[in-house]
Design an enzyme around this catalytic site. Structure first.
Site, PDB file in Angstrom:
ATOM      1  N   ASP A 318      36.393  -6.877 -16.009  1.00 53.48           N
ATOM      2  CA  ASP A 318      36.024  -6.815 -14.829  1.00 53.48           C
ATOM      3  C   ASP A 318      35.670  -7.975 -13.944  1.00 53.48           C
ATOM      4  OD1 ASP A 318      36.664  -4.112 -14.639  1.00 53.48           O
ATOM      5  OD2 ASP A 318      34.536  -3.271 -15.020  1.00 53.48           O
ATOM      6  N   ARG A 391      35.069  -6.441  -6.065  1.00 54.38           N
ATOM      7  CA  ARG A 391      34.831  -7.513  -6.645  1.00 54.38           C
ATOM      8  C   ARG A 391      35.407  -8.999  -6.294  1.00 54.38           C
ATOM      9  NH1 ARG A 391      32.059  -5.274 -10.937  1.00 54.38           N
ATOM     10  NH2 ARG A 391      32.890  -3.349 -11.765  1.00 54.38           N
TER      11      ARG A 391
HETATM   12  C1  S3P Z   1      35.655   1.192 -17.238  1.00 53.31           C
HETATM   13  C2  S3P Z   1      36.706   0.818 -17.924  1.00 53.31           C
HETATM   14  C3  S3P Z   1      37.640  -0.279 -17.224  1.00 53.31           C
HETATM   15  C4  S3P Z   1      36.696  -1.028 -16.341  1.00 53.31           C
HETATM   16  C5  S3P Z   1      36.377  -0.148 -15.132  1.00 53.31           C
HETATM   17  C6  S3P Z   1      35.092   0.862 -15.850  1.00 53.31           C
HETATM   18  C7  S3P Z   1      34.765   2.385 -17.741  1.00 53.31           C
HETATM   19  O1  S3P Z   1      38.834   0.211 -17.058  1.00 53.31           O
HETATM   20  O2  S3P Z   1      37.648  -2.003 -15.741  1.00 53.31           O
HETATM   21  O3  S3P Z   1      35.569  -0.965 -14.222  1.00 53.31           O
HETATM   22  O4  S3P Z   1      33.735   2.772 -17.230  1.00 53.31           O
HETATM   23  O5  S3P Z   1      35.224   2.989 -18.494  1.00 53.31           O
HETATM   24  P1  S3P Z   1      40.031   0.341 -17.818  1.00 53.31           P
HETATM   25  O6  S3P Z   1      39.866   1.636 -19.030  1.00 53.31           O
HETATM   26  O7  S3P Z   1      41.207   0.593 -16.922  1.00 53.31           O
HETATM   27  O8  S3P Z   1      40.076  -1.118 -18.577  1.00 53.31           O
END
Ligand code: S3P
Length: 443
Positions: A318, A391
């Site tokens: 992120d 972001r």
């Molecule tokens: C998250 C996992 C990530 C991240 C998102 C939050 C989570 O996504 O980008 O902001 O809380 O499990 P992905 O699982 O798609 O990588």
């Protein structure tokens, strides 16, 4: 929703001390597991961002009493799996991908039908990555033809555990399967191609649910119960990342960030910034409710471009909008590869960051799975669009620290999803930000 545009004054330094809002991932999970547990869960430090408020509203619609949030404190009166009730209408989670994907797994194990929907950005994001493995477990979920929300979840199907290897490194998919696995017969095991955030596994154990890990595979057995507990949510390292980059790139900066989540599956941003030459000092570490935290001090430093090691990408997934700004202000070239996932976040973050940086005079070559960014000592001022991605808006706000003229950013309203109070905090730490309410737009 009211459209919001920012105009950020160029230059300045970041000085002082701050505790950024609570971790978004941990906040969602605290509400979910608290609702499913027997007894009353007290949460402190919760992120009062729109995404987490959407998760709270979903559980209220499912019949769970939740007090707060008030100054980050929430009391969740858990009802257990059996206590959840059919909602009166569709469950709208707004911009929140985490709510939608985790809830798909959770709702699949209930005896009644539900519909999950979101805003225009979320309803474009890929959902088959959760619905396909959930279908293998026996769930019945329909998506649009494009594999997107709304998700129609037909309850009452018996679930069976699976042994699933994730095709992409995704904590959301892993978590959706573990949540469904609690309601499934037998064991559910998820193997990840690279480590992703492990908050679900940690918190399940905190709620008394046994989880085992063997190298890249995490397993649980269905049918156990969750017991209410206390959750103290650390500050979100993903929000702290903007300030770590801000203080690194702005000459004369010295900033201390308190109680930052320091889970090793989330610290990729600090590792990458240090490899670029950032001066980030860990003042002390602690552990709260199974999650490590740290106080960090960051002072300005001359950054250098690097080739970002691919194994660090999921650990900083992120933080790339902020890291693109660091790269744009570094000496030399930064090369990002192995990051195709950035194309399916709240916006296509490779395309949108490249477009915005180019508007500020930076040479950026977008690639299918990353980008090549050529740093410059000074950025141009100019006008950029966030494409409603929180972001992206925050990244370009800190870019102004190294610009020679103001940076204007369109559609910043979604910053409230993850970082309420961002503008006020930037002002307190030394930046000039003007906020303009634009005309309302349809989400
Ligand atoms: C998250 C996992 C990530 C991240 C998102 C939050 C989570 O996504 O980008 O902001 O809380 O499990 P992905 O699982 O798609 O990588």
């Amino acid at each position: 929703m009211q459209n919001e545009n920012w105009r950020v004054a160029p230059g300045g330094a970041i000085r002082g001390e701050a505790r950024v809002p609570g971790d978004k991932s941990i906040s969602h999970r605290a509400v979910m597991l608290g609702a499913l547990a027997d007894g009353t869960t007290q949460v402190t430090g919760l992120l009062e961002g729109a995404d987490v408020l959407a998760t709270i509203e979903v559980f209220r619609a499912l019949g769970v009493a939740i007090d707060g949030p008030e100054h980050g404190a929430v009391t969740v009166h858990g009802v257990g799996w059996e206590g959840l009730r059919p909602p009166a209408s569709e469950l709208d989670v707004g911009n929140s991908g985490t709510s939608m994907r985790l809830l798909a797994g959770l709702l699949a194990g209930l005896p009644f039908d539900t519909v999950l929907t979101g805003d225009a950005s979320l309803n474009r994001r890929p959902m088959r990555r959760v619905t396909e493995p959930l279908a293998e477990m026996g769930a019945r979920i329909t998506t649009s033809e494009a594999g997107t929300a709304p998700l129609r979840i037909h309850g009452g199907s018996p679930l069976t555990g699976i042994d699933y290897t994730l095709p992409v490194a995704s904590a959301q998919v892993k978590s959706a399967l573990l949540l469904a696995g609690m309601r499934a017969a037998g064991h559910t095991c998820v193997t990840e191609p690279a480590p992703t955030r492990d908050h679900t596994e940690r918190m399940l154990q905190g709620f008394g649910y046994p989880v085992s890990r063997d190298l890249a595979t995490v397993c649980l057995e269905g049918g156990r119960r969750l017991y209410a507990t206390r959750v103290d949510v650390p500050a979100d390292i993903s929000s702290a990342a903007f300030l770590l980059v801000a203080a690194s790139i702005a000459p004369g900066s010295d900033l201390t960030l308190r109680h930052v989540g320091w889970n090793p599956t989330r610290t990729g941003v600090v590792e990458i910034l240090r490899r670029m030459g950032a001066d980030i000092e860990v003042l002390g570490t602690d552990e709260v409710g199974g999650e490590p935290v740290a106080d960090l001090r960051v002072r300005s430093a001359g950054l250098r471009g690097i080739a970002i090691p691919e194994e660090l990408v999921p650990l900083a997934i992120d933080e790339f909008p902020a890291l693109f700004i660091a790269a744009a202000c570094a000496e030399g070239e930064t090369l990002l590869t192995g990051a195709a996932e950035l194309r399916v976040k709240e916006s296509d973050r490779i395309a949108v960051m490249a477009e915005g940086l180019q508007a500020l005079g930076v040479t950026v070559e977008p690639r299918e799975d990353g980008a090549r960014i050529v740093g410059r000592p000074v950025l141009d001022g100019g006008q950029v669009h966030s494409h409603t991605d929180h972001r992206i808006a925050m990244a370009f706000a800190i870019a102004a620290l190294r610009a020679e003229a103001p940076v204007a950013i369109e559609s910043c309203e979604n910053v409230r999803t993850s970082f309420p109070g961002f503008v006020e905090l930037l002002r307190r730490l030394g930046m000039g930000v003007e906020v303009d309410a634009g005309p309302a737009h349809t989400p």
